[in-house]
Design a protein around this motif. Structure first.
Motif, mmCIF file in Angstrom:
data_model
loop_
_atom_site.group_PDB
_atom_site.id
_atom_site.type_symbol
_atom_site.label_atom_id
_atom_site.label_comp_id
_atom_site.label_asym_id
_atom_site.label_seq_id
_atom_site.Cartn_x
_atom_site.Cartn_y
_atom_site.Cartn_z
ATOM 1 N N ASP A 550 45.633 31.330 32.818
ATOM 2 C CA ASP A 550 45.522 32.616 33.317
ATOM 3 C C ASP A 550 45.089 33.579 32.084
ATOM 4 O O ASP A 550 44.233 34.540 32.302
ATOM 5 N N GLN A 554 41.657 35.611 31.536
ATOM 6 C CA GLN A 554 41.858 37.137 31.180
ATOM 7 C C GLN A 554 41.061 37.571 30.037
ATOM 8 O O GLN A 554 40.480 38.443 30.024
ATOM 9 N N TRP A 635 41.658 45.880 37.325
ATOM 10 C CA TRP A 635 43.097 45.058 37.131
ATOM 11 C C TRP A 635 44.328 46.081 36.666
ATOM 12 O O TRP A 635 43.928 47.364 36.797
ATOM 13 N N GLN A 652 36.637 41.616 48.185
ATOM 14 C CA GLN A 652 37.322 41.424 47.004
ATOM 15 C C GLN A 652 37.215 39.788 46.703
ATOM 16 O O GLN A 652 37.262 39.131 47.341
ATOM 17 N N ASP A 654 38.101 37.014 43.553
ATOM 18 C CA ASP A 654 38.890 36.991 42.343
ATOM 19 C C ASP A 654 37.948 36.269 41.223
ATOM 20 O O ASP A 654 36.716 35.907 41.630
ATOM 21 N N TRP A 656 37.985 33.237 40.276
ATOM 22 C CA TRP A 656 37.531 31.940 40.740
ATOM 23 C C TRP A 656 36.656 31.771 41.604
ATOM 24 O O TRP A 656 36.114 30.756 42.254
ATOM 25 N N VAL A 660 39.304 37.643 48.546
ATOM 26 C CA VAL A 660 40.599 37.783 48.625
ATOM 27 C C VAL A 660 40.829 38.934 49.879
ATOM 28 O O VAL A 660 40.144 39.702 49.903
ATOM 29 N N GLN A 675 44.561 44.042 46.435
ATOM 30 C CA GLN A 675 45.701 43.355 45.814
ATOM 31 C C GLN A 675 45.098 43.421 44.311
ATOM 32 O O GLN A 675 44.080 42.829 43.945
ATOM 33 N N SER A 677 46.214 42.599 40.002
ATOM 34 C CA SER A 677 47.105 42.065 39.138
ATOM 35 C C SER A 677 46.572 42.111 37.578
ATOM 36 O O SER A 677 45.602 42.808 37.311
ATOM 37 N N THR A 681 39.800 41.373 39.157
ATOM 38 C CA THR A 681 39.170 41.187 40.143
ATOM 39 C C THR A 681 38.189 41.892 40.617
ATOM 40 O O THR A 681 37.815 43.202 40.006
#
Length: 893
Positions: A550, A554, A635, A652, A654, A656, A660, A675, A677, A681
């Motif tokens: 991760d 990022q 983000w 949405q 992500d 990968w 979402v 969502q 984080s 995204t």
């Protein structure tokens, strides 16, 4: 057979006696791999030195200018060696490589190399072992290297494998013992090698029905596990499918149908070791599995990165395991033009040109740097490269020819390989490099228009005397073929470029060692604004061995965004086919970062930055447009949920490539839940006109004085971003205690018209000072009705005097509130301060004659834990003025 059995028992007894004697001597032996069968063993004892010349029989040393024959190499006594003797290599400059005699091997097995070594006073040299497999014509197939050692004062275990030959054509293997310099030169020091042992194991391979394990159809994934050399008659293989986070998606256990291996294929050593019983050398077989990429949900949820793992357990309890990776890619329309690209310094290794033509259009790139300086004695290579560039060009990928390493036939013209840089090559007499380069330019400059002198990290032109004149001369040599070429060089971020309004190069590839962080990429690009030469930037993933996936993902996406936001014309990964530092693995299968790279490159490539909008939960974001499309990258440092209207058909995605989905709630109305984080995204399908309208909304005044009971004039600025006239209303949602006139504002606006609608605000004496979030709810009628909210901040107070508050519980249980008032002007100020806490007596303080600077006051409440989580109100009244500063804050421990 009996005599062989007696010999076997005698050998076993003798071996046991030797091991006991060895243990009694205080040395430590270690167990071999429990499933391995010995193929080769050299303990440097009398069995390997039959003529007692202190040289292992049939071993050979490498002789070259870097590997001088005068270095002392000999078998020497060492009481801690397994046999009491070991091979010692002493240094006096130079390096040494020793090769074992050819060892008969078979591709149906895996292999493991074990041994020991110790070193003394090595500073610049490293010691290691390697195994190279050869085919029947003695051509090398693949080489595996052990870890490199420098500081090993005591005997250290050396272990390599298990490893598998990369070709079914291998016939022999050679073990090499290395002592070679990496930097500088050691004139003293030594290394000793001991107990070199090669064993064979059951071979287990995992393959798929895709050339490079990249799929577009999640239902088309097929895995084949091949098992050979096993002694199990009914082996069972357990398959597992794991997603990027390690979560198991699917699993299945299958039995392998096997048949006996032909013993004639196995080497003499293996036959002799198995001759004491009637058991077969081993069995071989394969089994197929089609994993289900969906544990639940729709087919759209199957996109992403996966690991496939196969495990088999032997009768001895040893677990054999193989794994591979796959990527199932979401269909995205690749931009016609874009900034993102790959550099392949290894050329068509490990993936052939045809495989690259199939792969590269799928990974989100519009540029490819590729080494093209081929040997002119191999004209077919030129034909293949020209066809390669043509095929990629037809798919929208521009090839940049890298002139980095001359062909082997011309390399000796330029002296020591260690000093071989592109600047040194082109600084030499053109008669040394032009004959080998002319055929390349003659053939390829018809197709390839962009050329880079040197590899991405070759910055040897930095500091070159009279650089501009030198590059002009190089261009003349390259222009001899009548084709216009776009030329570029490698450059260092820390070195300023030469001031030149018309430099003789079209681009510079910027690099740094160590690589830059995303913040540094942004900062350096900002200090190097766009000019006549394009800025091509390297984004280099964090090393896999040091960071979690991760964090690596990022960092990669943030590097890409930083370069994109600062307008870099080229954004390249310098070595994408690298397990440690790339996007794919060394063998050409997908790596963990392929999907984050691809998703980001496809979403942002060729797009224009529109701006950032304030979101209700404060998530950071950037909006990009391409044509009529708009996309948001969003983000947040902490997980939050944003409730906002962005468009009617948003998705949405992500990093990968997975969709979402957050279920809507009745109170959401027309808004969507997003969502967010720390991992960026992407929100696609954003309404471009609504986004532009949002970004244009501003207040006439972003700061109002903290004078209460008086009306303060302001206004809402907006611009019609739709393709026709619009009308509607905006409602100002402020803190409840504010008095706003009017709170509901009606407006009408023509195409592209800008307007400001006035309003007034009256603040009560209880209104909080500082930054206040205002929500503006728009209801706009155009071709249809659009409802959306815009968030803007209004600062209450002139900003010349500010207050910061900190809370803590001291060791006596008291709540300590620290008030820090800062005067940002030279005007003297006096304030009377009151602190209100629920169910507690008001406390007061006074700030006297505060000049520019800070004043600290403290308040104390007993039983402080009772106030944790409560809201306190700090009120500061200016003496001799009209200002009142109100601050409300929540008590924390």
């Amino acid at each position: 057979m009996r005599s062989q059995g007696i010999f076997s028992r005698s050998l076993t007894i003798a071996t046991a006696i030797f091991i006991l004697a060895f243990a009694a001597a205080g040395s430590q032996a270690w167990a071999r791999h429990p499933d391995a069968v010995e193929v080769f063993h050299c303990a440097f004892d009398d069995l390997q030195d039959k003529n007692f010349d202190r040289w292992p029989d049939r071993w050979e040393r490498k002789r070259s200018p870097h590997h001088p024959p005068y270095l002392p190499i000999a078998i020497t006594d060492d009481p801690q060696a397994v046999s009491g003797r070991a091979l010692k290599i002493e240094l006096d400059g130079g390096a040494a490589v020793l090769s074992s005699p050819p060892i008969r091997v078979d591709a149906q097995f895996s292999y493991v190399l074990e041994g020991r070594l110790k070193t003394h006073r090595l500073e610049h040299h490293r010691a290691w072992a390697s195994v190279t497999f050869y085919d029947a014509e003695r051509r090398p197939v693949n080489t595996i290297h052990s870890e490199k050692y420098q500081q090993a004062a005591q005997w250290t275990d050396l272990h390599l494998g298990p490893f598998t030959p990369q070709s079914d054509k291998i016939k022999t293997a050679v073990i090499q013992l290395h002592l070679e310099q990496e930097t500088g030169m050691d004139l003293r020091g030594w290394v000793m090698f001991d107990d070199i042992w090669l064993g064979r194991l059951p071979r287990m391979t995992l393959s798929t029905n895709s050339q490079f394990n990249v799929y577009t159809d999640p239902d088309n994934v097929k895995v084949v596990c091949q098992l050979s050399g096993t002694t199990e008659r009914e082996p069972e293989i357990r398959f597992e499918l794991l997603d990027a986070s390690g979560r198991q998606i699917d699993t299945m256990t299958k039995m392998v149908v096997v048949h006996q291996i032909d013993q004639r294929r196995i080497g003499r050593v293996a036959q002799r070791l198995s001759a004491s019983d009637d058991s077969p050398v081993g069995y071989t077989g394969s089994v197929e599995w089609r994993p289900k990429l969906l544990s639940q949900g729709s087919a759209d949820d199957a996109f992403g990165f996966y690991r496939i793992r196969a495990t088999v357990r032997s009768a001895k309890g040893v677990v054999h395991q193989r794994a591979t990776t796959i990527a199932v890619i979401r269909p995205f329309e690749r931009p016609v033009q874009g900034e993102f690209g790959w550099s392949l310094p290894g050329g068509d290794r490990p993936l052939a040109l045809d495989a690259l033509v199939s792969l590269l259009p799928k990974v989100g790139i519009n540029w490819l740097k590729f080494p093209v300086w081929y040997d002119d004695t191999n004209p077919s290579r030129g034909e293949r490269l020209m066809r390669f560039a043509e095929r990629l060009g037809s798919k929208g990928i521009e090839v940049v020819g890298m002139l980095d390493v001359p062909p082997e036939s011309a390399r000796s013209n330029f002296g020591d390989d260690a000093q071989l840089s592109i600047a040194n090559i082109f600084a030499s007499d053109p008669t040394l490099w032009r004959p080998s380069l002319d055929p390349v330019m003659t053939r390829l400059s018809l197709i390839i228009r962009w050329w880079q002198l040197g590899g991405d990290h070759d910055t040897s032109f930095v500091g070159y005397p009279d650089l501009a004149e030198a590059v002009v001369e190089i261009r003349k040599q390259l222009y001899r073929f009548g084709q216009e070429v776009q030329l570029g060089l490698g450059w260092q971020w820390l070195v300023e470029t030469l001031p030149d309004d018309a430099p003789p190069w079209e681009f510079l590839t910027y690099s740094a060692n160590p690589p830059l962080t995303p913040t540094e990429v942004s900062g350096y690009l900002e200090r190097q604004p766009p000019g006549p030469a394009q800025r091509w930037v390297l984004v280099e993933p964090l090393p896999r061995s040091h960071y979690q996936v991760d964090a690596r993902a990022q960092d990669l996406v943030e590097q890409m965004m930083a370069a994109k936001l600062q307008g870099a014309e080229g954004i390249f990964v310098p070595n994408p086919l690298s397990t440690e530092h790339g996007l794919m693995n060394d063998d050409g299968t997908p790596g963990e970062l392929l999907m984050p790279w691809r998703t980001t490159a496809l979403v942002l490539g060729g797009a224009t930055h529109l701006g950032s909008m304030q979101l209700p939960a404060g998530s950071r974001n950037h909006i990009f447009t391409r044509g009529n499309e708009a996309v948001m990258v969003v983000w947040n440092e902490k997980p939050v949920e944003e409730l906002v209207y962005l468009g009617d058909e948003i998705q949405q995605i992500d990093i990968w490539g997975r969709r979402v989905q957050t279920p809507a709630k009745p109170e959401d109305e027309h808004r969507q839940r997003i969502q967010v984080s720390s991992l960026p995204t992407f929100i696609t399908g954003i309404n471009k006109q609504v986004a532009q309208w949002r970004l244009a909304v501003q207040f006439d005044q972003t700061r109002m004085p903290s004078i209460f009971g008086k009306a303060h004039a302001n206004g809402v600025q907006m611009k019609n971003s739709f393709s026709q006239g619009a009308g509607g209303e905006v409602i100002l949602r402020t803190p409840k205690v504010w008095k706003v006139y009017p709170r509901r504002i009606n407006f009408k606006t023509a195409i592209g018209e800008e307007l400001s609608e006035p309003f007034e605000v009256e603040l009560p004496f209880t209104a909080s000072s500082g930054q206040q979030r205002i929500q503006l709810d728009f209801d706009v009628n155009v071709d249809r009705r659009y409802r959306f909210s815009v968030y803007r901040d209004l600062d209450i107070g002139l900003g010349d005097v500010t207050i910061d508050v900190q809370t803590k519980i001291d060791k006596h249980g008291h709540l300590i509130v620290e008030q820090r008032m800062t005067n940002h002007t030279d005007k003297l100020v006096d304030f009377k301060c009151f602190l209100y806490a629920p169910n507690r007596r008001r406390q007061r303080n006074q700030v006297f004659r505060l000049r520019r600077g800070d004043d600290v006051k403290r308040y104390r409440f007993s039983r402080g834990e009772e106030l944790v989580g409560e809201t306190l109100w700090l009120r500061a009244e200016e003496l001799g003025g009209q200002r009142i500063l109100n601050y409300r804050f929540v008590v924390t421990e």
